[in-house]
Design an enzyme around this catalytic site. Structure first.
Site, mmCIF file in Angstrom:
data_model
loop_
_atom_site.group_PDB
_atom_site.id
_atom_site.type_symbol
_atom_site.label_atom_id
_atom_site.label_comp_id
_atom_site.label_asym_id
_atom_site.label_seq_id
_atom_site.Cartn_x
_atom_site.Cartn_y
_atom_site.Cartn_z
ATOM 1 N N CYS A 115 0.782 -1.371 -0.055
ATOM 2 C CA CYS A 115 -0.054 0.147 -0.077
ATOM 3 C C CYS A 115 0.872 1.180 -0.170
ATOM 4 O O CYS A 115 0.434 2.266 -0.296
ATOM 5 C CB CYS A 115 -0.922 -0.032 1.324
ATOM 6 N N HIS A 251 -3.134 7.327 2.063
ATOM 7 C CA HIS A 251 -3.659 6.184 1.677
ATOM 8 C C HIS A 251 -4.793 5.901 2.170
ATOM 9 O O HIS A 251 -5.191 6.163 3.375
ATOM 10 C CB HIS A 251 -2.525 4.927 2.128
ATOM 11 N N ASN A 281 -10.066 0.075 -0.162
ATOM 12 C CA ASN A 281 -8.491 0.053 -0.173
ATOM 13 C C ASN A 281 -8.148 -0.429 -1.558
ATOM 14 O O ASN A 281 -7.965 -1.643 -1.641
ATOM 15 C CB ASN A 281 -8.019 -0.757 1.085
HETATM 16 N N1 ACO Z 1 -18.739 -8.341 9.026
HETATM 17 C C1 ACO Z 1 -18.799 -8.784 10.350
HETATM 18 N N2 ACO Z 1 -18.152 -8.912 11.231
HETATM 19 C C2 ACO Z 1 -16.743 -9.144 10.865
HETATM 20 C C3 ACO Z 1 -16.356 -8.897 9.720
HETATM 21 C C4 ACO Z 1 -17.247 -8.656 8.604
HETATM 22 N N3 ACO Z 1 -16.724 -8.282 7.382
HETATM 23 N N4 ACO Z 1 -15.133 -9.049 9.738
HETATM 24 C C5 ACO Z 1 -14.774 -9.533 11.036
HETATM 25 N N5 ACO Z 1 -15.972 -9.409 11.728
HETATM 26 C C6 ACO Z 1 -16.086 -9.895 13.020
HETATM 27 C C7 ACO Z 1 -14.842 -10.698 13.853
HETATM 28 O O1 ACO Z 1 -15.238 -12.064 13.355
HETATM 29 C C8 ACO Z 1 -14.862 -10.634 15.140
HETATM 30 O O2 ACO Z 1 -16.092 -11.197 15.464
HETATM 31 P P1 ACO Z 1 -15.887 -11.789 16.925
HETATM 32 O O3 ACO Z 1 -15.978 -10.861 18.035
HETATM 33 O O4 ACO Z 1 -17.086 -12.692 17.065
HETATM 34 O O5 ACO Z 1 -14.665 -12.823 16.896
HETATM 35 C C9 ACO Z 1 -15.425 -9.035 15.249
HETATM 36 O O6 ACO Z 1 -16.074 -8.878 13.916
HETATM 37 C C10 ACO Z 1 -14.234 -8.072 15.543
HETATM 38 O O7 ACO Z 1 -13.282 -8.363 14.717
HETATM 39 P P2 ACO Z 1 -12.010 -7.549 14.620
HETATM 40 O O8 ACO Z 1 -11.214 -8.133 13.709
HETATM 41 O O9 ACO Z 1 -11.301 -7.704 16.149
HETATM 42 O O10 ACO Z 1 -12.557 -6.061 14.415
HETATM 43 P P3 ACO Z 1 -11.909 -4.716 14.092
HETATM 44 O O11 ACO Z 1 -12.862 -3.914 15.095
HETATM 45 O O12 ACO Z 1 -10.606 -4.835 14.567
HETATM 46 O O13 ACO Z 1 -12.118 -4.483 12.769
HETATM 47 C C11 ACO Z 1 -10.725 -4.237 10.718
HETATM 48 C C12 ACO Z 1 -11.547 -5.089 11.908
HETATM 49 C C13 ACO Z 1 -11.860 -3.343 10.150
HETATM 50 C C14 ACO Z 1 -10.187 -5.145 9.753
HETATM 51 C C15 ACO Z 1 -9.874 -3.527 11.456
HETATM 52 O O14 ACO Z 1 -9.031 -4.109 12.441
HETATM 53 C C16 ACO Z 1 -8.930 -2.645 10.825
HETATM 54 O O15 ACO Z 1 -9.509 -1.599 10.080
HETATM 55 N N6 ACO Z 1 -7.663 -2.913 10.634
HETATM 56 C C17 ACO Z 1 -6.875 -2.233 9.814
HETATM 57 C C18 ACO Z 1 -6.816 -3.128 8.544
HETATM 58 C C19 ACO Z 1 -6.255 -2.220 7.502
HETATM 59 O O16 ACO Z 1 -6.780 -1.009 7.352
HETATM 60 N N7 ACO Z 1 -5.552 -3.028 6.477
HETATM 61 C C20 ACO Z 1 -5.127 -2.373 5.528
HETATM 62 C C21 ACO Z 1 -3.799 -1.366 5.972
HETATM 63 S S1 ACO Z 1 -2.412 -1.887 5.244
HETATM 64 C C22 ACO Z 1 -2.746 -1.812 3.413
HETATM 65 O O17 ACO Z 1 -3.463 -0.832 2.956
HETATM 66 C C23 ACO Z 1 -2.562 -3.011 2.674
#
Ligand code: ACO
Length: 324
Positions: A115, A251, A281
């Protein structure tokens, strides 16, 4: 050679026709529009058609940037394509774009920093242009992340989209540039974090392409600190600040990361360009796509001070400050 600035001559972008909404995704995996919007700000993303490759997206963005610059392909002697989703393992997808444009001189190569690729590519093009060895560079970010997603993994498949963006940078003598161009860039990486965001395949390891795997929370935890560090470096190197910049074009990974970074740095919300809601993204393509939106809708004007930043797999991260 001292005294050359890499000045932006034009910008362009391309998005595949097909749009995938959160409602569409809710029919494929156990998710909802509400969950995706609340956690990421994403409402929809574009997905490349069957047979539509990264090179095709990048080519269209490059042609749009050339048209915006009032230049023709033959004016270009350097092509740097930031991508993690090349058409093939080799040759570089940049040479396909070079050939499709009909360019037979200069150099074309791919750059892989996930990214952060577009910021790394701007810094690389700037370094080459400032030597005087090249005159005009197409700096492209193009991705088809839809091809490396595990469409059964709701934790990742809702986050990414396909697209491409490009800018034309021209090496201009400092006295003609009048303060315009790339002012500074700051690149970082730390491979200790490489297993937090990676693709579980590759030519040397599995002989397969593989799928994107991510520890979302771990990425989130590091993102804001890393982003703000390299922006502080850019401000220190130039004497500019959150107050003096006109536009912050980050980004586009996640609305919460963008907002938290801007807030930590004291950048006013009205200076932040956000396209993640409609593009998702798009990895290395997200910054030039956002630049094109903000240039075409009249926000970015010649002379504006524009701050870019990105963070991604590796981890890699970086910033660039430029006067448009
Ligand atoms: N829909 C519904 N529920 C979901 C989904 C979804 N798409 N995805 C995960 N969940 C659930 C999980 O299973 C979990 O359930 P559980 O509590 O029963 O186990 C719950 O939601 C919470 O999961 P987390 O992964 O802890 O959720 P979080 O609040 O951290 O959000 C997210 C996830 C959006 C991916 C967040 O961690 C994030 O934004 N991280 C940064 C990721 C990113 O931006 N990556 C790219 C940057 S680098 C690049 O650009 C290549």
């Amino acid at each position: 050679m001292i005294g050359i600035h890499s000045v932006v001559r034009g910008v362009g972008s391309y998005l595949p026709q097909k749009v995938l909404t959160n409602a569409d995704l809710a029919e494929m995996v156990d998710t909802s529009d509400e969950w995706i919007v609340q956690r990421t700000g994403i409402k929809e993303r574009h997905v490349a058609a069957e047979g539509e490759f990264t090179s095709a997206l990048g080519l269209k963005a490059a042609q749009a940037a050339l048209a915006d610059a009032g230049l023709v392909a033959d004016d270009i002697d350097l092509i740097i394509l930031a991508t993690s989703t090349p058409d093939q393992t080799f040759p570089a997808t940049a040479v396909t774009i070079q050939s499709e444009l009909g360019i037979t001189r200069g150099a074309a190569f791919d750059l892989q920093a996930v990214c952060s690729g577009f910021v790394f590519a701007i810094a690389t093009a700037d370094a080459h242009l400032r030597t005087g060895a090249f005159r005009r560079a197409l700096v492209i970010g193009a991705e088809t992340f839809s091809r490396i997603l595990d469409w059964n993994d709701r934790g990742t498949c809702v986050l990414f989209g396909d697209g491409a963006g490009a800018i034309v940078l021209e090496g201009v003598p400092a006295d003609e540039a009048k303060g315009r161009g790339v002012l500074t860039s700051h690149l970082r990486s730390d491979g200790r974090h490489r297993s937090k965001l990676f693709v579980d395949g590759g030519p040397s390891s599995t002989g397969t392409v593989g799928h994107l795997r991510m520890e979302g929370r771990e990425v989130f935890k590091h993102a804001v600190g890393m982003i703000t560090d390299v922006i502080v470096d850019a401000f220190a190197a130039t004497g500019e600040s959150a107050e003096t910049i006109d536009w912050f074009v980050p980004h586009q990974a996640n609305r919460r990361i963008i907002d938290a970074s801007a807030q930590k740095l004291g950048i006013a919300p009205e200076k932040v360009v956000t396209t993640v809601q409609s593009h998702g993204n798009t990895s290395a393509a997200s910054i030039p796509l956002a630049l094109d939106v903000a240039r075409k809708d009249g926000r970015i004007k010649p002379g504006d001070l524009v701050l870019l930043e990105a963070m991604g797999g590796g981890f890699t991260w970086g910033s660039a400050l430029l006067r448009w």
